[in-house]
Write an enzyme that holds these catalytic residues in place. Structure first.
Site, PDB file in Angstrom:
ATOM      1  N   THR A 199       0.821  -1.207   0.000  1.00 47.57           N
ATOM      2  CA  THR A 199       0.000   0.000   0.000  1.00 47.57           C
ATOM      3  C   THR A 199       0.856   1.258   0.000  1.00 47.57           C
ATOM      4  O   THR A 199       1.987   1.251   0.486  1.00 47.57           O
ATOM      5  CB  THR A 199      -0.977   0.023   1.194  1.00 47.57           C
ATOM      6  OG1 THR A 199      -1.740   1.229   1.153  1.00 47.57           O
ATOM      7  CG2 THR A 199      -0.260  -0.062   2.531  1.00 47.57           C
ATOM      8  N   ARG A 200       0.273   2.319  -0.576  1.00 46.39           N
ATOM      9  CA  ARG A 200       0.913   3.640  -0.519  1.00 46.39           C
ATOM     10  C   ARG A 200      -0.103   4.677  -0.019  1.00 46.39           C
ATOM     11  O   ARG A 200       0.079   5.871  -0.183  1.00 46.39           O
ATOM     12  CB  ARG A 200       1.466   4.051  -1.897  1.00 46.39           C
ATOM     13  CG  ARG A 200       0.583   3.767  -3.075  1.00 46.39           C
ATOM     14  CD  ARG A 200       1.067   4.432  -4.340  1.00 46.39           C
ATOM     15  NE  ARG A 200       0.384   5.687  -4.528  1.00 46.39           N
ATOM     16  CZ  ARG A 200      -0.743   5.838  -5.227  1.00 46.39           C
ATOM     17  NH1 ARG A 200      -1.306   4.826  -5.830  1.00 46.39           N
ATOM     18  NH2 ARG A 200      -1.300   7.021  -5.330  1.00 46.39           N
ATOM     19  N   HIS A 204      -8.051   2.117   5.814  1.00 45.58           N
ATOM     20  CA  HIS A 204      -9.300   2.290   6.551  1.00 45.58           C
ATOM     21  C   HIS A 204      -9.894   0.916   6.821  1.00 45.58           C
ATOM     22  O   HIS A 204      -9.261  -0.099   6.586  1.00 45.58           O
ATOM     23  CB  HIS A 204     -10.244   3.192   5.742  1.00 45.58           C
ATOM     24  CG  HIS A 204      -9.643   4.530   5.457  1.00 45.58           C
ATOM     25  ND1 HIS A 204      -9.452   5.480   6.444  1.00 45.58           N
ATOM     26  CD2 HIS A 204      -9.136   5.055   4.308  1.00 45.58           C
ATOM     27  CE1 HIS A 204      -8.869   6.538   5.909  1.00 45.58           C
ATOM     28  NE2 HIS A 204      -8.666   6.316   4.631  1.00 45.58           N
ATOM     29  N   HIS A 207      -9.859  -1.795   4.125  1.00 46.45           N
ATOM     30  CA  HIS A 207      -8.574  -2.466   3.902  1.00 46.45           C
ATOM     31  C   HIS A 207      -8.320  -3.518   4.967  1.00 46.45           C
ATOM     32  O   HIS A 207      -7.788  -4.586   4.697  1.00 46.45           O
ATOM     33  CB  HIS A 207      -7.425  -1.448   3.917  1.00 46.45           C
ATOM     34  CG  HIS A 207      -7.589  -0.352   2.926  1.00 46.45           C
ATOM     35  ND1 HIS A 207      -8.029   0.901   3.275  1.00 46.45           N
ATOM     36  CD2 HIS A 207      -7.402  -0.338   1.582  1.00 46.45           C
ATOM     37  CE1 HIS A 207      -8.083   1.661   2.190  1.00 46.45           C
ATOM     38  NE2 HIS A 207      -7.722   0.929   1.153  1.00 46.45           N
ATOM     39  N   ARG A 293      -7.434  -4.073  -7.665  1.00 45.72           N
ATOM     40  CA  ARG A 293      -7.903  -3.434  -8.887  1.00 45.72           C
ATOM     41  C   ARG A 293      -6.932  -2.291  -9.188  1.00 45.72           C
ATOM     42  O   ARG A 293      -6.553  -1.552  -8.284  1.00 45.72           O
ATOM     43  CB  ARG A 293      -9.296  -2.878  -8.602  1.00 45.72           C
ATOM     44  CG  ARG A 293     -10.067  -2.485  -9.813  1.00 45.72           C
ATOM     45  CD  ARG A 293     -11.429  -1.913  -9.394  1.00 45.72           C
ATOM     46  NE  ARG A 293     -12.102  -1.407 -10.570  1.00 45.72           N
ATOM     47  CZ  ARG A 293     -11.841  -0.244 -11.129  1.00 45.72           C
ATOM     48  NH1 ARG A 293     -10.924   0.559 -10.597  1.00 45.72           N
ATOM     49  NH2 ARG A 293     -12.480   0.148 -12.218  1.00 45.72           N
TER      50      ARG A 293
END
Ligand SMILES: Nc1ncnc2c1ncn2[C@@H]1O[C@H](COP(=O)(O)OS(=O)(=O)O)[C@@H](OP(=O)(O)O)[C@H]1O
Length: 574
Positions: A199-200, A204, A207, A293
């Site tokens: 992740t970058r 929340h 996730h 996605r």
């Protein structure tokens, strides 16, 4: 057991070369040194610690061409992203970069020698071909393409590395794990299966739900493995994000999750990047990797369309996962169902079900305005971190910059404004009166245009820093020149609001009411180049407010300034 590294052997060059460290350190001092950029440093760290195994250096032309054309190194091992060291002709000449030469690679931040490169070749890449093959186009709205065309230098240097010392980091040390350290950690915990999550962005509840589901579906644990090197320009800084991840971690059930930071320089290369990410996670010991996605997608191209199809990355990783030996877990968008108070994967939600969502734009709006962010969307402890990073106007610093003739009343207005702001409280108030600055910061300066400009730029620098720190700054120099005032605005506005107040009290009035006799001295030629007498004052072109002490009193002027500040929400109490 952690997953085996890509190519079977973890190329931990630090461990390999540790016995020769003092020898290499001494040798590095004798060699020409190349100072690396931030991007090079990220790549170097992951080559040296084995994150990019099986690489042992920067790619030679043979490997580079093979990677660009076929996603494989020359020896056939999968590798989807070129890892290259770019230099220009001057560096080649100055450092004597040629096959067989040895070069010290140096950290630009602290001048430490990190590694020795033995040059195998120096080559000029076909950047257009590289862009088209690696990123899918030569459209420089793509940050990877933009870097390639506008930042990366003309030549690449290939060759193997010898590791001298680790890059120094000063933030979140407890969360920085090399592949070897992370593998040892998993082994210590007895984790057999690990699902890595790239992740970058802040995480929340959606996730958290998706990673927990991914882990449960594989009976595995979760590694949150965020990128803290270089991400997409405009992303939330990694300091904030890491505080978010730390806040989120206790929300994983029964110690299911671990957090480790990855010093990667992302290229936003979509499918190729996803495959590269999978290799990196395998090297860090993960057995599974979540691909979402539009994974590592760079956003819209110049025609307003996404650079990649939403599932291109999944398809590519799918194609190679067997050979690679890391299993892809497809990311399903998680949607909140208010009537059940739970999240469900988008593809499992029956038609007609009521759902809720908060878009990124809406979230940013709520953070900016202080509006509620519901607990179903994000945990309160995460929201708290984000709110600290997005202070409301009332929590931010600002600068009120008063300009006008000597004895125009600007100093009196400044003092009265200071008292008024102090009465209301909420922020420290800093005063930068012309006289004080001249005494404390600019003692050696006179009143030539150059000296005045320098004086104003010092005031601007201090005001900008104080504004950043949340203070209310009141500056009141004469500041007779438009250019210097404009630059002051630019400097402060990087950190907060800037208000230019023209104290337009007419010169005659300033002179008439001058009890100190300064104007008289200037008229008598005792002070040379005095503003308004024999030196110009350029009236501001775009002041935020114009006031005049001949027509107004200090109290009403201060009131006007307060109204200006209130209008921007800077003095809101609720
Ligand atoms: N040549 C000349 N021109 C203008 N002002 C002069 C000059 N020489 C001295 N002074 C005294 O310096 C004070 C103004 O300095 P500033 O720093 O506000 O000027 S500037 O913004 O850098 O142009 C201001 O002092 P105070 O009145 O004590 O504020 C001026 O009286």
């Amino acid at each position: 057991m952690a997953n085996s590294p890509h190519g079977g052997v973890l190329k931990d060059l630090f461990a390999r070369d540790a016995p020769r460290q003092s020898e290499l350190l001494a040798e590095a001092e004798t060699l020409p040194a190349l100072t690396l950029t931030e991007r090079h440093l990220c790549d170097l760290e992951l080559i040296l610690n084995g994150g990019f195994s099986p690489l042992e250096g920067f790619m030679t032309e043979k490997d580079f061409t093979s990677v660009v054309e076929s996603l494989r190194l020359a020896d056939g091992a999968l590798f989807s992203m070129p890892i290259t060291l770019d230099v220009d002709q001057k560096q080649i000449d100055d450092l004597g970069i040629k096959p067989g030469a040895k070069i010290t690679l140096r950290d630009l931040r602290d001048d430490r020698n990190l590694a020795i490169l033995t040059v195998e070749d120096v080559y000029r890449p076909d950047k257009t071909n590289e862009a088209v093959k690696v990123f899918g186009s030569d459209d420089d709205t793509h940050p990877g393409v933009k870097h390639l065309f506008n930042v990366a230098k003309e030549f690449y240097v290939g060759g193997k590395l010898e590791a001298i010392q680790r890059l120094e980091h000063y933030d979140f040390l407890e969360l920085r794990f090399s592949p070897a350290e992370l593998r040892a950690h998993f082994n210590k915990l007895g984790w057999q299966k690990v699902v890595a999550f790239q992740t970058r962005n802040p995480m929340h509840r959606a996730h958290r739900e998706l990673t927990v589901r991914a882990a449960r579906s594989q009976q595995a644990n979760v590694l949150i493995h965020p990128v803290v090197g270089l991400t997409k320009p405009g992303d939330i800084d990694h300091f904030t994000r890491v505080r978010v991840y730390k806040a989120l971690l206790p929300r994983y059930p029964n110690g299911m999750g671990a957090l480790a930071l990855l010093p990667l320089a992302m290229r936003m290369g979509g499918p190729r990047e996803a495959l590269w990410h999978a290799v990196i996670r395998k090297n860090h010991g993960a057995t599974h990797f979540i691909v979402g996605r539009d994974h590592a997608g760079p956003g819209k191209n110049k025609n307003g369309k996404d650079h990649y199809g939403p599932y291109d990355a999944q398809h590519l990783v799918q194609q190679y996962q067997e050979e690679l030996g890391i299993k892809m877990v497809e990311f399903q968008e998680m949607i909140y169902i208010p009537d059940r108070d739970e999240y469900m994967p988008a593809n499992e939600i029956p038609e007609g079900t009521r759902t809720l969502n908060i878009s990124g734009t809406e979230l940013r709006h709520r953070l900016r305005t202080g509006k509620e962010i519901p607990a179903w969307f994000s945990y309160p402890e995460v929201v708290k971190v984000l709110r600290e990073q997005n202070p409301l106007p009332r929590e931010k610093g600002f600068t009120v910059f008063l300009t006008g003739y000597q004895n125009s009343g600007k100093d009196n207005i400044a003092r009265a404004l200071q008292v008024t702001l102090n009465q209301d409280g909420g922020r420290p108030v800093s005063m930068l009166l012309g006289e004080t600055v001249r005494h404390e910061l600019s003692q050696e300066l006179g009143f030539t245009r150059k000296d005045r400009d320098l004086n104003i730029s010092r005031i601007a620098f201090v005001a900008s820093e104080l504004t950043k720190a949340g203070a209310a700054v009141i500056a009141a120099p004469i500041a007779p020149f438009e250019d210097a005032r404009r630059q002051a605005r630019e400097s402060v506005e990087r950190n907060g609001n800037f208000f230019l107040i023209h104290v337009a009290t007419p010169l005659e009035y300033c002179e008439k009411t001058d009890r100190r006799g300064v104007y008289a001295k200037a008229r008598a030629g005792e002070i040379k180049g005095f503003t308004g007498v024999d030196d110009p004052y350029e009236a501001p072109v775009n002041p935020d407010l114009v006031v005049d002490l001949e027509k107004q009193n200090v109290r009403s002027i201060v009131h006007e300034i307060i109204l200006l500040l209130e209008g921007r929400g800077l003095l809101d109490r609720f």
